[in-house]
Design a protein around this motif. Structure first.
Motif, short mmCIF file in Angstrom:
data_model
loop_
_atom_site.label_atom_id
_atom_site.label_comp_id
_atom_site.label_asym_id
_atom_site.label_seq_id
_atom_site.Cartn_x
_atom_site.Cartn_y
_atom_site.Cartn_z
N TYR A 14 0.83 -1.20 0.00
CA TYR A 14 0.00 0.00 0.00
C TYR A 14 0.87 1.26 0.00
N PHE A 15 1.92 1.24 0.83
CA PHE A 15 2.81 2.40 0.88
C PHE A 15 3.45 2.65 -0.49
N LEU A 16 3.99 1.59 -1.08
CA LEU A 16 4.66 1.76 -2.37
C LEU A 16 3.69 2.17 -3.47
N VAL A 21 2.10 6.50 -7.03
CA VAL A 21 1.11 7.41 -7.62
C VAL A 21 1.52 8.86 -7.41
N LEU A 22 1.99 9.17 -6.20
CA LEU A 22 2.43 10.54 -5.93
C LEU A 22 3.67 10.92 -6.73
N THR A 23 4.51 9.94 -7.02
CA THR A 23 5.72 10.22 -7.79
C THR A 23 5.39 10.45 -9.27
N VAL A 24 4.46 9.67 -9.80
CA VAL A 24 4.10 9.79 -11.21
C VAL A 24 3.24 11.03 -11.46
N ALA A 25 2.40 11.36 -10.50
CA ALA A 25 1.53 12.53 -10.66
C ALA A 25 2.37 13.81 -10.68
N LEU A 29 5.84 17.73 -5.68
CA LEU A 29 6.08 17.59 -4.25
C LEU A 29 7.50 17.14 -3.96
N ASP A 30 8.03 17.61 -2.87
CA ASP A 30 9.35 17.19 -2.41
C ASP A 30 9.30 15.71 -2.03
N ILE A 37 3.14 11.71 3.03
CA ILE A 37 1.76 11.53 2.55
C ILE A 37 1.49 10.06 2.29
N ALA A 38 2.43 9.39 1.65
CA ALA A 38 2.26 7.96 1.36
C ALA A 38 2.14 7.16 2.66
N PHE A 39 2.93 7.52 3.65
CA PHE A 39 2.86 6.83 4.94
C PHE A 39 1.49 7.01 5.57
#
Length: 77
Positions: A14-16, A21-25, A29-30, A37-39
């Motif tokens: 779930y974390f990954l 998703v946050l990395t690709v979007a 974000l830093d 956020i992922a955590f």
């Protein structure tokens, strides 16, 4: 031990997934913000989606602790 590893693996998945998703979007974000956020999101997801797995782990822990207490009690007698 298998339920514990399964729970750990699912929580990591779930974390990954959220981190990916946050990395690709294209949010700009830093890295540390994405990790935090992922955590948080994966923790909330695991509370709702992994209830059965957590229950299995809890039952396994209770069974193990009870068995150890019983063995210690028999050894002293």
């Amino acid at each position: 031990m298998l339920p514990v590893l399964r729970l750990l693996g699912l929580r990591l998945m779930y974390f990954l997934l959220v981190f990916g998703v946050l990395t690709v979007a294209p949010l700009g974000l830093d890295l540390m913000i994405r990790v935090l956020i992922a955590f948080a999101v994966s923790m909330v997801l695991s509370v709702f989606l992994l209830r059965r797995e957590r229950q299995e782990v809890a039952e396994r822990v209770v069974t193990t602790v009870d068995a150890r207490r019983e063995r210690r009690g028999q050894g002293k007698g």
